[in-house]
Design a protein around this motif. Sequence first.
Motif, mmCIF file in Angstrom:
data_model
loop_
_atom_site.group_PDB
_atom_site.id
_atom_site.type_symbol
_atom_site.label_atom_id
_atom_site.label_comp_id
_atom_site.label_asym_id
_atom_site.label_seq_id
_atom_site.Cartn_x
_atom_site.Cartn_y
_atom_site.Cartn_z
ATOM 1 N N ASN A 58 48.844 38.696 43.400
ATOM 2 C CA ASN A 58 49.332 37.295 43.801
ATOM 3 C C ASN A 58 49.051 36.688 45.079
ATOM 4 O O ASN A 58 48.981 35.780 45.352
ATOM 5 N N GLU A 59 49.423 37.819 46.204
ATOM 6 C CA GLU A 59 49.341 37.333 47.772
ATOM 7 C C GLU A 59 47.689 37.410 47.953
ATOM 8 O O GLU A 59 47.299 36.675 48.829
ATOM 9 N N LYS A 99 42.336 31.668 47.963
ATOM 10 C CA LYS A 99 42.380 30.275 47.470
ATOM 11 C C LYS A 99 41.907 29.408 48.986
ATOM 12 O O LYS A 99 41.454 28.492 48.797
ATOM 13 N N ARG A 138 41.638 30.920 38.864
ATOM 14 C CA ARG A 138 42.595 30.130 39.744
ATOM 15 C C ARG A 138 42.234 29.894 41.171
ATOM 16 O O ARG A 138 43.261 29.336 41.982
ATOM 17 N N ASN A 184 46.424 34.167 46.624
ATOM 18 C CA ASN A 184 46.696 32.929 47.683
ATOM 19 C C ASN A 184 45.851 33.136 49.084
ATOM 20 O O ASN A 184 45.115 31.850 49.200
ATOM 21 N N THR A 204 42.002 35.943 37.842
ATOM 22 C CA THR A 204 41.977 35.734 39.181
ATOM 23 C C THR A 204 40.995 34.412 39.521
ATOM 24 O O THR A 204 41.335 33.353 40.130
#
Length: 183
Positions: free
Chosen positions: A157-158, A164, A17, A161, A14
């Motif tokens: 994955n959520e 980020k 990214r 986001n 993670t």
Amino acid sequence: MSEHHPEHSGESLTIMRVDPILDTGIVVTSTAQQPDGSLGDRYSAYHDNISPPLRWTHVPDVKAWAIVVEDPDAPRELPFVHWMAWNIQGELNGVPEGMGNDPRLITPQGTIQGRNDMGGYGWFGPRPPLGHGVHRYYFQVFALNDLIEMGPDTPLNELLNALKGRTIAKGEMMATYEAPTQQ
């Protein structure tokens, strides 16, 4: 330590990214990490399976913190998620040992814990397969400029986001663990 090197997941961790707003890194430490870099037995799923204490350096203007712990040495496509926690109060510079496995924690107040890859909430300690060699566990800490308005059933994955768009700074600590030779 075993000479056998496990097969690795093909996906990035993670932290790799997420591009933070600041270049300043966060230093993450734990008294659970032994001098040789390994995680103490009591934190593994082979033993007491309690979450380790973590400390991190201060970052200005933090509203909340998030933690993601992953094992990229798991023999599967994605790194194994051992812990996801977010909305840890911004004024804190660490979390205590043994935070419990509730999706919404009373202490630290407001903390939400997501599901680990064993299907439970909160911490699931290292449990590499017997004979699989040393695994690496990445304790990734994110300083956030806002709370993450997502519930405990949010998949990684959520959460990624959300990280980020909110990460001011990030840091990590890597600890190792190998399955005991006898059970």
